[in-house]
Design an enzyme around this catalytic site. Structure first.
Site, PDB file in Angstrom:
ATOM      1  CE  LYS A   1     -21.567  28.402  52.520  1.00 21.39           C
ATOM      2  NZ  LYS A   1     -21.320  27.040  52.007  1.00 21.39           N
TER       3      LYS A   1
ATOM      4  CB  SER B   1     -24.395  26.482  49.854  1.00 20.06           C
ATOM      5  OG  SER B   1     -23.357  25.917  50.647  1.00 20.06           O
TER       6      SER B   1
ATOM      7  CB  SER C   1     -21.058  24.122  49.036  1.00 16.73           C
ATOM      8  OG  SER C   1     -22.344  23.557  49.035  1.00 16.73           O
TER       9      SER C   1
END
Length: 398
Positions: free
Chosen positions: A33, A110, A134
């Protein structure tokens, strides 16, 4: 990535990242990420101005390095929702990664690109972060194993913060063997392991927060699992004051998010995408009195949840209220679903206790996850139990 047909990865120039030639994760592809630093790459946090300010990082976040040292091969940095302050996977600047398990639906965020890359077989392992859901939400939406560990169990050095008292590192995998291998590398031995046969406490009040059909298919999976995991007990009320807990989470997260990013927003006035702008506007207005009261509620809740699971029992609950919403849903509908999802997802965040979601069901052609929540420090043994649950739930009865 040369074949990023899922739009899961940031379009950075490819820079080699060294990894150990051998190890328990050798041969596995790692996606990271774009909140974590990786030497040779910038860190955007899903925002163009943050990307401009980043520069090329000279060091790699320790958690990423741990996976590289175990033999995993880095294949790219993944798209994240803007400043990690969203949960749908739609980034107004860098696009929406594809949910390979249900392409007409949102991937969740996210950690959107991380979930997309693993679900679409562009990576075998992906690192994410989980503040309000997330990792867990996109894992459920994309049919993956995902974990939010005990708060503080894994290092977040070299990772952009959102709300530090909630932020956790987490990871995704498609299959049980890979998930277990990553857990072994990152988690090690538990300071507070579960017993060999913990009771599974089925939280009826939390199942009632799912849609009726989602609750039905998840309960059917539990019925299948009960043939092997026989110590299941229904609890009619596990949590009281759902609305108060939701606002407790929102206020504490909001205050910390403004402390993390408020100065950047005020100085540079970056264009923020739908939902993100509104959440930061709310965060700016959270009062000291609201924070003080929210802190008190969090401590009371943490003690209450501890009494339920600190004996070694494990809470079973829906990860989210339903399958992923459609991409075509309005922003208002997506925000309403996010609110309902946070009523379930905030429990692990407020307590700091570990939660794992496992893919056990399908509804309307899309995946749906079931979660296990245990006492702090039981992460590694909770993984073992989650994998047993996934295996048992897969049994079909004639």
């Amino acid at each position: 990535m040369h074949d990023d047909h899922l739009h899961a990865f940031m379009p950075y120039p490819e820079v080699p990242v060294a990894h150990a030639p051998e190890g328990p994760l050798a041969g596995l592809r790692l996606a990271v990420k774009d909140l974590y630093d990786v030497a040779g790459y910038p860190t955007s946090g899903g925002n163009p101005l943050m990307l401009v300010r980043s520069g090329i990082k000279q060091t790699t976040a320790p958690l990423v390095q741990q996976l590289l040292d175990a033999g995993a091969r880095f294949v790219g940095k993944t798209v994240t929702d803007e400043l990690a302050f969203a949960m749908n996977g739609k980034n107004a600047h860098f696009g929406t990664p594809v949910n390979a398990a249900a392409p007409e639906r949102i991937p969740g965020g996210s950690s959107s690109g991380s979930a997309s890359a693993v679900s679409g077989h562009l990576a075998d392992i992906a690192l994410g972060t989980d503040t309000g859901g997330s990792v867990r939400a996109p894992a459920s939406y994309c049919g993956l194993f995902g974990i939010r560990p005990t708060h503080g169990r894994l290092s977040l050095d070299g990772c952009l913060p959102l709300a530090p008292s909630f932020d956790t590192a987490g990871f995704f995998a498609r299959d049980a063997a890979t998930f277990e291998a990553v857990a072994e590398v990152l988690l090690g031995d538990d300071p507070a392991p579960l017993t060999d046969e913990p009771a599974l406490l089925v939280a009826e009040d939390l199942f009632a927060r799912a849609t009726p059909e989602a609750a039905r298919v998840l309960k059917a999976a539990l019925t299948r699992a009960s043939l092997r995991l026989q110590d299941m007990r229904a609890l009619e009320e596990t949590v009281s004051g759902h609305e108060e807990l939701y606002w407790t989470f929102r206020r504490l997260q909001g205050r910390e998010a403004w402390e993390a990013d408020g100065a950047f927003i005020e100085r540079y006035a970056p264009p923020l995408g739908p939902g993100v702008a509104e959440r930061f506007a709310y965060a700016r207005g959270v009062t000291d009195a609201e924070v003080e009261e929210a802190g008190r509620v969090r401590e009371v809740f943490r003690a209450h949840l501890g009494r339920l699971v600190n004996g070694g029992d494990v809470l079973v609950l829906p990860t989210v209220p339903d399958v992923a919403p459609l991409l075509s849903a309005s922003e208002g509908a997506l925000e309403d679903f996010r609110t309902q999802a946070l009523h379930l997802l905030c429990l692990s965040g407020l307590s700091g206790f570990p939660q794992i979601t496992v893919p056990v069901a399908m509804k309307d052609g899309a995946p749906l996850g079931l979660s296990l929540l245990g006492r702090p420090g039981c992460d590694r043994t909770l993984v073992g139990l989650a994998l047993r649950l996934a295996d048992a739930a897969a049994v079909r009865v004639a």
